[in-house]
Motif scaffolding. Structure first.
Motif: not given
Length: 192
Positions: A18-20, A40-43
């Motif tokens: 979900d998250i990178t 932190r970004v959405s994957t």
């Protein structure tokens, strides 16, 4: 993202479903490295597919002009963690999981049976204790003294097939070499 303070840092990119997360080491007041999350970004779905790692960097003009036409930098290590379920998948092109056969002793040659039908352009990637040793178009590997006592695997990649599918063998143990002791080499001392 701009980050330059004239010091070397270790960067970490953690790609979850979900998250990178993007992390970097920063020195604390005692001079020890500590991890700090800087992004932190959405994957994106493409991040969950097979990745091709490319590195690039740039210098800001405010940091001065380069001293030459070439600027070197060092990457100490890149560690890729794969899920066991991904490694154990068997793409359709494989009739069964690849298998390592042959005498598993130092100096012997082992063979990786690919179990692929209809594809002749194949690469074999050999590993000892998860450390990459070599890759080749040949399915044979000669066991060296350094391999003794380690677990060997082979990853087979069908580069001649669409999307270059790959599959792994099970791990096989290369026995450690036991050096026999010749008669007379052991001397016992009598303790008083």
């Amino acid at each position: 993202m701009e980050f330059w303070d004239g010091e070397y840092h270790t960067w970490e990119f953690v790609v979850d479903d979900d998250i990178t997360y993007i992390n970097v080491t920063i020195q604390d007041s005692d001079g020890n490295d500590q991890w700090v999350e800087v992004g932190r970004v959405s994957t994106p779905p493409t991040y969950l597919e097979r990745l091709d790692l490319q590195l690039d960097y740039a210098l800001r003009s405010s940091d001065g002009e380069p001293s030459s036409d070439r600027e070197d930098f060092t990457i100490d290590s890149i560690e890729v963690l794969q899920k066991t379920s991904n490694i154990m998948e068997l793409p359709d092109i494989f009739s069964s999981r690849p298998v390592i056969t042959g005498d598993k002793t130092e100096g012997s040659t082992i063979t990786c049976q690919a179990n692929i039908v209809g594809i002749t352009d194949i690469r074999y990637y050999w590993y000892a204790n998860a450390y990459p040793l070599t890759y080749t178009a040949s399915n044979e590997y000669q066991i060296t003294a350094d391999d003794a006592g380690k677990n060997m695997r082979c990853m087979v990649k069908a580069v001649g097939a669409l999307d270059s599918p790959e599959a792994w063998t099970e791990s096989v143990r290369i026995p450690a070499v036991q050096t026999p002791i010749a008669p007379g080499e052991i001397k016992l001392q009598k303790s008083i």
